[in-house]
Scaffold this active site. Sequence first.
Site, short mmCIF file in Angstrom:
data_model
loop_
_atom_site.label_atom_id
_atom_site.label_comp_id
_atom_site.label_asym_id
_atom_site.label_seq_id
_atom_site.Cartn_x
_atom_site.Cartn_y
_atom_site.Cartn_z
N GLU A 52 57.12 17.73 33.72
CA GLU A 52 56.38 17.33 34.92
C GLU A 52 57.33 17.01 36.08
OE1 GLU A 52 54.06 13.63 34.52
OE2 GLU A 52 54.61 13.34 36.61
N SER A 73 52.99 14.76 40.32
CA SER A 73 51.71 14.23 39.92
C SER A 73 50.93 14.03 41.22
CB SER A 73 51.95 12.90 39.23
OG SER A 73 50.97 12.68 38.29
N ARG A 93 61.53 2.19 39.87
CA ARG A 93 60.69 1.98 38.68
C ARG A 93 61.42 1.08 37.69
NH1 ARG A 93 56.84 6.55 38.53
NH2 ARG A 93 56.34 6.68 40.74
N ARG A 153 64.53 15.54 39.37
CA ARG A 153 63.94 16.37 38.30
C ARG A 153 63.82 17.82 38.74
NH1 ARG A 153 59.02 13.43 35.08
NH2 ARG A 153 60.16 11.51 34.65
N ARG A 170 65.17 12.08 31.46
CA ARG A 170 64.52 12.39 32.73
C ARG A 170 64.00 11.18 33.52
NH1 ARG A 170 58.88 15.42 31.26
NH2 ARG A 170 57.89 13.76 30.10
N HIS A 171 64.38 10.00 33.10
CA HIS A 171 63.95 8.79 33.82
C HIS A 171 65.12 8.05 34.44
CE1 HIS A 171 60.28 9.34 31.35
NE2 HIS A 171 59.70 8.89 32.44
N GLU A 200 61.30 0.54 34.68
CA GLU A 200 60.89 0.97 33.34
C GLU A 200 62.12 1.05 32.46
OE1 GLU A 200 58.90 4.83 33.26
OE2 GLU A 200 58.18 4.36 35.27
P1 ATP Z 1 56.53 10.34 33.74
O1 ATP Z 1 55.20 10.49 33.03
O2 ATP Z 1 57.43 11.52 33.55
O3 ATP Z 1 57.20 9.04 33.45
P2 ATP Z 1 55.02 9.46 35.98
O4 ATP Z 1 53.71 9.98 35.56
O5 ATP Z 1 55.32 8.04 35.90
O6 ATP Z 1 56.20 10.33 35.29
P3 ATP Z 1 54.55 9.62 38.75
O7 ATP Z 1 54.44 8.16 38.89
O8 ATP Z 1 53.33 10.39 38.83
O9 ATP Z 1 55.31 9.98 37.42
O10 ATP Z 1 55.67 10.15 39.75
C1 ATP Z 1 55.64 11.42 40.34
C2 ATP Z 1 56.90 12.19 40.04
O11 ATP Z 1 58.04 11.39 40.26
C3 ATP Z 1 57.04 12.66 38.61
O12 ATP Z 1 56.38 13.86 38.40
C4 ATP Z 1 58.53 12.83 38.49
O13 ATP Z 1 58.94 14.06 39.07
C5 ATP Z 1 59.04 11.71 39.34
N1 ATP Z 1 59.36 10.55 38.51
C6 ATP Z 1 58.51 9.62 38.04
N2 ATP Z 1 59.13 8.66 37.37
C7 ATP Z 1 60.44 8.97 37.41
C8 ATP Z 1 61.62 8.35 36.91
N3 ATP Z 1 61.56 7.20 36.23
N4 ATP Z 1 62.80 8.95 37.14
C9 ATP Z 1 62.88 10.09 37.84
N5 ATP Z 1 61.80 10.72 38.35
C10 ATP Z 1 60.59 10.18 38.13
#
Ligand code: ATP
Length: 540
Positions: free
Chosen positions: A463, A466, A312, A514, A320-321, A314
């Site tokens: 979370e 998803s 990602r 996570r 948590r990211h 981001e």
């Molecule tokens: P968030 O809203 O917390 O940024 P997201 O909605 O982007 O997460 P999804 O794309 O639905 O998350 O990804 C599914 C799962 O992957 C999340 O529930 C989380 O456990 C994990 N996840 C997502 N983005 C990240 C990240 N940048 N770092 C670590 N784990 C992540």
Amino acid sequence: MGAEKENLENGGASGGGDEQQSKKAAKKQAKEALKAAKKAEHKAASGKDNTNANEESEKDCSEGKYGSAGMIQSKDKKEERVFVFVHDLKNYIGKGPVWIRGRIHTSRAKGKQCFLVLRQQSSTVQCILAVNDYISKQMVKFAGNIHKESIVDVSAKVVSVPNKIESCTEQDLELQLLEIFVVSQAKAQLPLQIEDASRPENTDDPEGLNIRVNQDTRLDNRVLDLRTPANQAIFRLEAGVCKLFRDILTDKGFVEIHTPKIISAASEGGANVFTVSYFKDSAYLAQSPQLYKQMAIAADFDKVFTVGAVFRAEDSNTHRHLTEFVGLDLEMAFKYHYHEVLNTIGETFTSIFKGLRDNYQREIEAVGQQFKVEPFKFLEPPLVLQFSEGVAMLREAGIETGDEEDLSTPNEKLLGRLVKAKYDTDFYILDKFPLVIRPFYTMPDPNDPKYSNSYDMFMRGEEILSGAQRIHDPEFLTERAKHHGIDISKIAAYIESFRFGCPPHAGGGIGMERVVMLYLGLDNIRKTSMFPRDPKRITP
Ligand code: ATP
């Protein structure tokens, strides 16, 4: 030594005649002494010979019982040496000598004795080496000079002790060393001390007397940091999460698949994607294996899961990211209702939690020695709430939040606390998210157009998954994509994969780091990623 050298060199600056001659001789003598001292110092530092002139002249009764093991280059098998684990030593009390390979955790030389603590992963044992008829002064001195964290092979007698050794995991016994060889020498200066990095963070230290190792120092020197008992436990428990995920789903008839990480088009639109050069062109790093999981369903694999890297791009600098994390992803065809899948995922989590509770107690306790960890609570079957119920609970607690608004991180956490207070669970599922806040491929709720067949799962109010029923009808998928303003030509291949017939299906993506962070109640995802990648760190 610098000051000493200066005095010696300035010693003959004045005077004349005989006096000058004798001063010259004294200067020469002093220079020679300095040279000899330097040579001895050099020898001691290189660990080759730690004896002084006096000792050299004495006969060494321990000759051949200590020293460097040399570089092990697979010349000998030394099959006669049977090595035992530190945590098994209790079975060898009073028996013949045993061999152990471990690290020098601490070392304290005291007169004719040397106390060492030997560490093997998370187990520690006290060792004693004392001068006697068959242990020489030279050997004791040698042992006392081995740098901390060096790897040694020792032969020793295991003896029980009358008073518990509180500072070691093996409290009722100690090792009386007979032989000691250095297998791999550590640098004299360590960037962090394992004792400091292992210090409990949950004890009061109002005067700040205890040295704490900050996160960047830990991550910069991760090889050392990972040697702490808590880290040894965290990453064993993390392996446990993956093993349980694999075993539980395999038992349920899922097939493990491997999906490409180099992709030609961004999986979820263009944002947050890393571009990599690909020969004369460019490609992207997959943000999720979703499209491939869905194609495996369209290819009749029925139930699939995958464990792999997810990227990602981001710039999220939060607790948590990460920019690269491990995704535990699954996708499953169902007959009539996506709750068939939601319940399967819920059961999978319950089984993972039970597996961790029942098989990883030692690891959970080891983490608890350093970090404050409340036991993780869960219900069986898991609690499922509707998104609208969650919103109602928040409103009751005085929070303004819209019906079709996503939960902010603080609201998500508050809801977790409200759920815990009301239902006594750290894990719950929130079902039926508003349609507008979910991706275009999410199946709308047939009973209420405001909502969708989608869900998130939470641990300790954050979370961790998803998921949703995905639209498997290509025409409807096209319509929903257009509704979201997506350029259809860019997702043509995705839509195309549903044109050969595809069963209804749903799935989800879980962030492994996570899950481990929240199961253990840790405060930062970098603690559960062995070599974390975030916007500011891509080394080591
Ligand atoms: P968030 O809203 O917390 O940024 P997201 O909605 O982007 O997460 P999804 O794309 O639905 O998350 O990804 C599914 C799962 O992957 C999340 O529930 C989380 O456990 C994990 N996840 C997502 N983005 C990240 C990240 N940048 N770092 C670590 N784990 C992540």
